[in-house]
Design a protein around this motif. Structure first.
Motif, mmCIF file in Angstrom:
data_model
loop_
_atom_site.group_PDB
_atom_site.id
_atom_site.type_symbol
_atom_site.label_atom_id
_atom_site.label_comp_id
_atom_site.label_asym_id
_atom_site.label_seq_id
_atom_site.Cartn_x
_atom_site.Cartn_y
_atom_site.Cartn_z
ATOM 1 N N LEU A 1 -9.361 -3.817 18.414
ATOM 2 C CA LEU A 1 -10.510 -4.440 19.072
ATOM 3 C C LEU A 1 -10.341 -5.956 19.169
ATOM 4 O O LEU A 1 -10.588 -6.554 20.214
ATOM 5 C CB LEU A 1 -11.806 -4.102 18.330
ATOM 6 N N VAL B 1 -12.539 -7.887 21.923
ATOM 7 C CA VAL B 1 -13.840 -7.255 21.702
ATOM 8 C C VAL B 1 -14.438 -7.884 20.451
ATOM 9 O O VAL B 1 -13.810 -7.891 19.393
ATOM 10 C CB VAL B 1 -13.705 -5.723 21.511
ATOM 11 N N TYR C 1 -17.172 -7.877 17.473
ATOM 12 C CA TYR C 1 -18.036 -6.916 16.790
ATOM 13 C C TYR C 1 -18.594 -7.544 15.527
ATOM 14 O O TYR C 1 -17.994 -8.436 14.925
ATOM 15 C CB TYR C 1 -17.296 -5.607 16.481
ATOM 16 N N ILE D 1 -11.912 2.343 23.982
ATOM 17 C CA ILE D 1 -12.546 1.076 24.342
ATOM 18 C C ILE D 1 -11.536 0.262 25.137
ATOM 19 O O ILE D 1 -10.444 -0.030 24.656
ATOM 20 C CB ILE D 1 -13.031 0.304 23.098
ATOM 21 N N ASN E 1 -11.338 -3.234 27.439
ATOM 22 C CA ASN E 1 -11.979 -4.476 27.839
ATOM 23 C C ASN E 1 -11.066 -5.207 28.823
ATOM 24 O O ASN E 1 -10.014 -5.711 28.438
ATOM 25 C CB ASN E 1 -12.269 -5.347 26.615
ATOM 26 N N LEU F 1 -17.151 -8.079 25.917
ATOM 27 C CA LEU F 1 -17.624 -6.867 25.262
ATOM 28 C C LEU F 1 -18.015 -7.247 23.841
ATOM 29 O O LEU F 1 -17.174 -7.686 23.070
ATOM 30 C CB LEU F 1 -16.530 -5.794 25.269
ATOM 31 N N GLU F 2 -19.308 -7.127 23.541
ATOM 32 C CA GLU F 2 -19.830 -7.509 22.226
ATOM 33 C C GLU F 2 -20.564 -6.330 21.594
ATOM 34 O O GLU F 2 -21.388 -5.694 22.250
ATOM 35 C CB GLU F 2 -20.810 -8.675 22.363
#
Length: 105
Positions: free
Chosen positions: A10, A15, A17, A29, A31, A37-38
């Motif tokens: 990620l 990404v 997170y 996932i 991106n 993308l959060e």
């Protein structure tokens, strides 16, 4: 399953997170470069057939499809085998449960 190795993936795909992201099984996932993308704090993403008694037909899929796309998932969100696919913008609010096999496009 220990999802710490997937958290490295990620970060490599930009990404963001929050704290205590829990992955049950491995999601899909993607991106797109330039997209945002959060994922908030205390989010649970269920991906395996046995992780939800509703019965999941697929893993969770979260995709930004254009460089201008934005997906923001709030805090305390639960996702089970759902698809979230954005060309523009999708925002999931705090304390939301996204049911088994749901599609958000």
């Amino acid at each position: 399953m220990n999802s710490n190795w997937f958290k490295i993936v990620l970060k490599a795909t930009n990404v963001k997170y929050g704290k205590k992201l829990l992955l049950k099984g491995v999601p899909v996932i993607f991106n797109k470069k330039g997209a945002q993308l959060e994922i908030g704090d205390h989010v649970t993403i269920k991906n395996s057939f046995l992780s939800n008694l509703v019965g999941l037909y697929q893993r969770t899929i979260i995709v930004t499809r254009s460089p201008d796309a934005k997906i923001k998932i709030g805090n305390d969100v639960g996702i089970s085998g759902a698809t979230i696919y954005a060309r523009n913008s999708i925002e999931i609010g705090d304390n939301t449960c996204i049911g088994g096999n749901c599609k958000i496009l």
